[in-house]
Design a protein around this motif. Structure first.
Motif, PDB file in Angstrom:
ATOM      1  N   ARG A  83       0.834  -1.213   0.000  1.00 48.68           N
ATOM      2  CA  ARG A  83       0.000   0.000   0.000  1.00 48.68           C
ATOM      3  C   ARG A  83       0.867   1.261   0.000  1.00 48.68           C
ATOM      4  O   ARG A  83       0.588   2.229  -0.717  1.00 48.68           O
ATOM      5  N   ALA A  84       1.912   1.245   0.827  1.00 50.27           N
ATOM      6  CA  ALA A  84       2.786   2.420   0.900  1.00 50.27           C
ATOM      7  C   ALA A  84       3.480   2.668  -0.424  1.00 50.27           C
ATOM      8  O   ALA A  84       3.592   3.820  -0.887  1.00 50.27           O
ATOM      9  N   ALA A  85       3.949   1.601  -1.073  1.00 53.31           N
ATOM     10  CA  ALA A  85       4.630   1.751  -2.358  1.00 53.31           C
ATOM     11  C   ALA A  85       3.671   2.235  -3.431  1.00 53.31           C
ATOM     12  O   ALA A  85       4.037   3.058  -4.288  1.00 53.31           O
ATOM     13  N   LEU A  86       2.422   1.745  -3.393  1.00 49.28           N
ATOM     14  CA  LEU A  86       1.437   2.204  -4.376  1.00 49.28           C
ATOM     15  C   LEU A  86       1.095   3.672  -4.152  1.00 49.28           C
ATOM     16  O   LEU A  86       0.970   4.449  -5.114  1.00 49.28           O
ATOM     17  N   ASP A  87       0.959   4.058  -2.889  1.00 51.66           N
ATOM     18  CA  ASP A  87       0.688   5.464  -2.596  1.00 51.66           C
ATOM     19  C   ASP A  87       1.823   6.351  -3.104  1.00 51.66           C
ATOM     20  O   ASP A  87       1.585   7.437  -3.665  1.00 51.66           O
ATOM     21  N   SER A  97       9.784   4.978  -8.288  1.00 51.64           N
ATOM     22  CA  SER A  97       8.617   4.595  -7.481  1.00 51.64           C
ATOM     23  C   SER A  97       7.921   3.370  -8.065  1.00 51.64           C
ATOM     24  O   SER A  97       7.360   2.547  -7.317  1.00 51.64           O
ATOM     25  N   TYR A  98       7.960   3.230  -9.387  1.00 52.00           N
ATOM     26  CA  TYR A  98       7.348   2.049 -10.008  1.00 52.00           C
ATOM     27  C   TYR A  98       8.134   0.796  -9.656  1.00 52.00           C
ATOM     28  O   TYR A  98       7.565  -0.244  -9.328  1.00 52.00           O
ATOM     29  N   ARG A  99       9.456   0.906  -9.721  1.00 50.11           N
ATOM     30  CA  ARG A  99      10.302  -0.233  -9.353  1.00 50.11           C
ATOM     31  C   ARG A  99      10.079  -0.627  -7.894  1.00 50.11           C
ATOM     32  O   ARG A  99       9.992  -1.811  -7.556  1.00 50.11           O
ATOM     33  N   ALA A 100       9.950   0.372  -7.033  1.00 51.01           N
ATOM     34  CA  ALA A 100       9.712   0.092  -5.615  1.00 51.01           C
ATOM     35  C   ALA A 100       8.373  -0.617  -5.415  1.00 51.01           C
ATOM     36  O   ALA A 100       8.257  -1.531  -4.588  1.00 51.01           O
ATOM     37  N   ALA A 105       5.310  -5.631  -4.353  1.00 53.08           N
ATOM     38  CA  ALA A 105       4.177  -6.466  -4.751  1.00 53.08           C
ATOM     39  C   ALA A 105       4.579  -7.909  -5.046  1.00 53.08           C
ATOM     40  O   ALA A 105       3.714  -8.784  -5.135  1.00 53.08           O
ATOM     41  N   GLU A 106       5.875  -8.167  -5.195  1.00 53.32           N
ATOM     42  CA  GLU A 106       6.318  -9.539  -5.472  1.00 53.32           C
ATOM     43  C   GLU A 106       6.736 -10.221  -4.172  1.00 53.32           C
ATOM     44  O   GLU A 106       7.625  -9.746  -3.474  1.00 53.32           O
ATOM     45  N   PRO A 107       6.119 -11.348  -3.830  1.00 49.91           N
ATOM     46  CA  PRO A 107       6.491 -12.040  -2.601  1.00 49.91           C
ATOM     47  C   PRO A 107       7.908 -12.596  -2.696  1.00 49.91           C
ATOM     48  O   PRO A 107       8.343 -13.015  -3.775  1.00 49.91           O
ATOM     49  N   PRO A 108       8.656 -12.612  -1.598  1.00 51.29           N
ATOM     50  CA  PRO A 108      10.029 -13.116  -1.613  1.00 51.29           C
ATOM     51  C   PRO A 108      10.140 -14.560  -2.116  1.00 51.29           C
ATOM     52  O   PRO A 108      11.178 -14.957  -2.642  1.00 51.29           O
ATOM     53  N   ARG A 109       9.055 -15.332  -2.003  1.00 51.04           N
ATOM     54  CA  ARG A 109       9.139 -16.735  -2.431  1.00 51.04           C
ATOM     55  C   ARG A 109       9.345 -16.852  -3.943  1.00 51.04           C
ATOM     56  O   ARG A 109       9.881 -17.861  -4.420  1.00 51.04           O
ATOM     57  N   GLN A 110       8.906 -15.861  -4.718  1.00 54.35           N
ATOM     58  CA  GLN A 110       9.192 -15.921  -6.153  1.00 54.35           C
ATOM     59  C   GLN A 110      10.688 -15.813  -6.408  1.00 54.35           C
ATOM     60  O   GLN A 110      11.239 -16.555  -7.223  1.00 54.35           O
TER      61      GLN A 110
END
Length: 418
Positions: A83-87, A97-100, A105-110
């Protein structure tokens, strides 16, 4: 440097496959995972990845479920961070900001799965891992969300650009032929002689997709018969002592068996690309081919007949064909798509429902699933796009007049027949 290191390590391990025995590693699985996801060096990362893969392979089902639970629960996304990164992106759109946002949004398991895949030979082991995941966790299990990560990665790793189409013949390596026998999922191959009848004659072909990371494991394969005219019986097509056709004299290519080989790649679509590529290759090799059809099972027919209280023992051949047509044209699942999975596959590829046959597969499996009925789906290059769009946008079933003529006036099969 990461890509270069991966390439060099792969080359070295293939050139010098011997590896010194590793010392016992007393780190927990959780610590190994954390170390692998850290910014440690490439060598230590490969060591941790190899150790994790070896440990996973040695686990029983309970241990594998615990492993999946850790990935699902401890390596999930952080909703607050997302949410913070999207804001931040909405407030100031830009590359940073898009990279962040993407990273949040990508879980560490990927990333864990990607790093595990750096170990040479790991791709096949990860495919097997997903097969375990699908087998051990119910779809409504919250931990099963982990499968979306595997599926997302596999759709990239196994896209058409990476797949290699190879013919399979009687001269193919024995290990490949053994796997064709083992993976055949439509019409069982009973013996080496049976396999030989399917791949050696001049009027028979077999093609398989392979992935460079799994060079000895077919991903999907199709068996093809070259014929004069459209057949209506698989037993006739595969009969011992049948009259062979000179390939150059054939006018029809019949796709009579398509088998997905890797349960860990379930839901990753290959069949459409396979059929299109085989049609293109056969057309170039044999200009006399004018018709491309399947001879396909109707695996949901008998079960549907039971729900409709239709007694198959009271149906003659014509009544069975009418009942099968009613099933294929009118039986729908939620969303309006055909109930039959094979119909969804071929119609979604742009094929047309061309003809329905009784007594077409009299094997025990054919009787049990579809009362012996089979169907031809026609791949007409001039209408594939139109058929596909009509099916995808409006769930329209492309069908020949002959098949539609079998449908009873009320659109349903009568309990006594048709």
């Amino acid at each position: 440097m990461s890509i270069l290191s991966d390439v060099l390590s792969t080359i070295l391990e293939r050139r010098y496959p011997w590896q010194p025995a590793r010392e016992a590693d007393d780190r927990s699985d959780e610590t190994l995972i954390a170390d692998l996801l850290s910014n440690a060096g490439e060598v230590s990362g490969l060591t941790s990845a190899r150790e994790l893969l070896d440990r996973y392979a040695a686990k029983d089902d309970a241990g594998k479920i615990a492993f999946f639970a850790h990935l699902a629960e401890k390596l999930d996304i952080d909703p607050e961070a997302v949410r913070a990164a999207l804001d931040a992106y909405e407030a100031a759109p830009g590359p940073k900001s898009y990279r962040a946002f993407l990273e949040a949004a990508e879980p560490p398991r990927q990333e864990l799965v990607r790093r595990l895949n750096r170990v040479p030979g790991a791709t096949a082991r990860l495919v097997a891992m997903r097969a375990d995941l699908l087998r051990l966790l119910e779809r409504d299990d919250p931990r099963a969300a982990l499968d979306q990560d595997f599926r997302h990665l596999f759709q990239s790793w196994f896209n058409r650009g990476f797949l290699v189409l190879r013919p399979v013949s009687w001269e193919s390596p024995a290990q490949i032929l053994e796997k064709i026998i083992a993976y055949e999922a439509v019409h069982a191959i009973d013996s080496w002689d049976d396999l030989r009848r399917r791949v050696e004659p001049a009027d028979r072909r077999c093609f398989a997709f392979f992935h460079p990371a799994m060079p000895d494991e077919p991903v999907i394969f199709v068996e093809v018969a070259l014929t004069r005219g459209i057949p209506g019986s698989v037993q006739g097509l595969l009969a011992e002592g049948r009259e062979e056709v000179e390939a150059a004299e054939a006018d029809t290519a019949v796709f009579y068996s398509i088998s997905n080989c890797q349960s860990g790649l379930a839901g990753i679509s290959f069949g459409n690309s396979l059929i299109k590529q085989v049609v293109a290759d056969l057309s170039a090799e044999l200009p006399g081919l004018r018709t491309f059809v399947t001879l396909s099972p109707i695996p949901g027919l008998r079960a549907w007949m039971e729900t409709e209280a239709i007694d198959p023992t009271r149906l003659d051949d014509e009544a069975l064909r009418r009942t099968a047509a009613a099933y294929l044209l009118t039986a729908k699942r939620e969303g309006g798509m055909p109930l039959d999975p094979v119909a969804r596959f071929h119609l979604g590829n742009g094929a047309q429902l061309h003809a329905v046959h009784a007594n077409a597969d009299i094997s025990p499996k054919g009787r049990a699933e579809s009362c012996g009925a089979m169907v031809n789906y026609l791949y007409d290059p001039g209408r594939i796009t139109q058929n596909h769009e009509g099916f995808a946008k409006r769930q329209e079933v492309a069908a020949s007049d002959g098949v539609r003529g079998l449908l009873p006036r009320n659109g349903r099969a009568r309990k006594e027949g048709a």
